[in-house]
Design an enzyme around this catalytic site. Structure first.
Site, PDB file in Angstrom:
ATOM      1  N   CYS A 254       0.856  -1.192   0.000  1.00 55.27           N
ATOM      2  CA  CYS A 254       0.000   0.000   0.000  1.00 55.27           C
ATOM      3  C   CYS A 254       0.884   1.231   0.000  1.00 55.27           C
ATOM      4  CB  CYS A 254      -0.901   0.025   1.236  1.00 55.27           C
ATOM      5  SG  CYS A 254      -2.036  -1.360   1.341  1.00 55.27           S
TER       6      CYS A 254
ATOM      7  N   GLU B 249       1.914  -4.009  -5.746  1.00 54.54           N
ATOM      8  CA  GLU B 249       0.835  -4.990  -5.751  1.00 54.54           C
ATOM      9  C   GLU B 249      -0.309  -4.481  -6.621  1.00 54.54           C
ATOM     10  OE1 GLU B 249      -1.825  -7.388  -2.432  1.00 54.54           O
ATOM     11  OE2 GLU B 249       0.236  -6.780  -2.023  1.00 54.54           O
TER      12      GLU B 249
END
Length: 495
Positions: free
Chosen positions: A351, A385
């Site tokens: 994140c 990601e």
């Protein structure tokens, strides 16, 4: 002349005002229409766009509440990002085009076979790529090849990037770096549309988590308006302002509580090791297992600005890298990114977030650049990601484009021939994963196939846009100021 007073005082049905009976019927119809609006209805709603122009996008009613004798409706604009959701009054709704929710019919599911697997971009890696500068003459294309093989004016349409495999199910869409101000003018990535949310459809999710539940957050000298739902304790979500300690990120219900807390809180920086400092910018490394309370508070704050972030309390497998800005009062958090201690899929970011007060100032790219500097020290290639949020994709595309173009433009040969470089070499130099290198070259429309080789053609537009962008990019990571020793987490048991 006789004046009919009754006609003057009580105009007939054809008059402007109509009879009192008609007026009451209109009010009745208005109340009935308002009463018919229920959760799930879709209808156009009045809003103003970025140019302050009025528009009527289609929106879905997520919730209805009564407030001081009038109704408010929480709407989500269809195909718009959820951060634009808001409470609206009745006068902003267009009832003429209302669509009532349909009852879901149960349909049998079929076990279909997945389609054929797309060809892997890694097949292109083994081939060498020639870099053609604008000054280098380009060989004529064969008759069987389209003339746009060697674009020189940058006018040809850019192809879409290849599909990227999605991340694991327990975390998805967790990236939201800042939308840097220089991105819109460098001629490389275009700014995202306000409707351009790249998140998947979440209409099946709990209605509570689809609505913003916090009105305002006070963090140090800044007041932040959250974009999304965050699972803070329910008793705090009804308060007009939620107060956070900017150093330990503990949440408190009132200004008095915050002032009492500050007399006891000894922290003036994130509770971890400072691994980078240059000027007023510092980075701190936080272990999610050793500093669990801080990590959980950070996740709760980040969830206010990351739509699909699902990590709240399981912070043990993660490292958090906090970027701060220093002044006489301490180290103030600017943004952060997290990464897994052990990633089987070469993720170097899980994140990433720049807090709203610091967005559009280049900090997002600085966070991304720092994550790749860590990958260089580790001797690995990394990738964020997937899938990325809209702002995350914008920042990453811009960073990848600038980094790759910087390498290509610095290539020189002594013999005067065209310089050559492979995708593998670009990946090793930058620590950017090969798939991201290929997708960026395709996004920029640089890579072309000619006579058994892939040729990169740098047009004047691309070169000029890159030079303008680099002039604006003042904040850069200095690898000499990084003091980081990677750990082998596979030998440390359960972290």
């Amino acid at each position: 002349m006789v004046i009919n007073r009754r006609a003057v005082n009580s105009p007939g049905p054809q008059g402007r005002g109509g009879t009192s009976g008609e007026f009451s019927r209109k009010l009745c119809r208005l109340d009935m229409a308002e009463a018919e609006i229920v959760e799930g209805c879709r209808l156009p709603v009045l809003r103003k766009n970025q140019e302050n122009e009025v528009e009527w996008p289609l929106a879905e009613i997520l919730s209805v509440k009564d407030l001081s004798a009038k109704k408010l409706f929480y709407v989500h604009y269809i195909d718009f990002n959820k951060r634009l959701d808001e409470w609206v009054t009745y006068d902003r709704l267009d009832l003429k085009k209302i669509q009532f929710p349909k009852k879901e019919a149960k349909t049998p599911t079929k076990n279909g076979l997945s389609g054929s697997r797309p060809s892997s971009p890694e097949r292109e890696v083994k081939r060498k790529v020639e870099v053609v500068s604008p000054a280098t003459p380009v060989p004529p294309a064969p008759e069987t090849t389209q003339a746009s093989v060697f674009p020189q004016n940058g006018a040809s349409r850019r192809p879409s990037a290849p599909a990227v495999p999605a991340g694991r199910k327990r975390k998805s869409n967790c990236l939201s770096a800042d939308e840097d101000s220089q991105d819109s003018s460098d001629g490389i990535p275009s700014a995202p549309r306000m409707t351009g949310s790249l998140v998947s459809d979440r209409s099946h999710d709990d209605i509570i988590t689809r609505m913003k539940n916090i009105e305002c957050i006070e963090l140090g000298r800044h007041r932040l308006k959250p974009w999304y739902f965050s699972p803070y304790p329910q008793e705090l979500t009804v308060l007009p302002v939620l107060y956070l300690c900017e150093f330990c990120l503990k949440y408190l219900k009132s200004l008095k509580c915050l002032q009492r807390h500050l007399t006891k809180c000894n922290l003036r920086h994130p509770p971890g090791n400072e691994i980078y400092r240059k000027g007023t910018i510092s980075f701190f490394e936080i272990d999610g297992r050793k500093n669990k309370s801080y990590s959980q508070n950070l996740c709760l704050l980040a969830k206010c600005f990351l739509d699909h972030k699902t990590l709240y309390y399981d912070t043990d497998p993660f490292l958090f890298y906090i970027m701060t800005e220093y002044d006489s009062k301490g180290f103030h958090i600017v943004g952060y990114f997290s990464k897994e201690k052990e990633s089987t899929e070469d993720y170097n970011v899980a994140c990433i977030l720049t807090l709203p007060p610091y967005q559009r100032r280049g900090y997002g790219k600085l966070l991304i650049e720092f994550s790749y500097e860590l990958s260089k020290v580790e001797g690995k290639t990394g990738t964020p990601e997937k899938p990325l949020s809209d702002l995350g994709l914008l920042s990453y595309r811009s960073y990848w484009s600038q980094t790759i173009l910087e390498i290509l433009m610095d290539l020189k040969t002594e013999t005067g021939e065209r310089p050559q470089i492979t995708i593998n070499e670009i990946s090793e130099i930058t620590s950017i994963k090969k798939e991201d290198v290929i997708s960026t070259l395709q996004y920029l429309n640089l890579i072309n196939y000619y006579k058994g080789q892939y040729i990169l053609t740098l047009s004047e537009d691309i070169v000029e846009g890159h030079e303008r962008a680099m002039l604006k990019r003042i904040l850069r990571i200095d690898s000499k100021c990084l003091h980081f020793t990677p750990k082998d987490w596979s030998k440390r048991g359960k972290w």
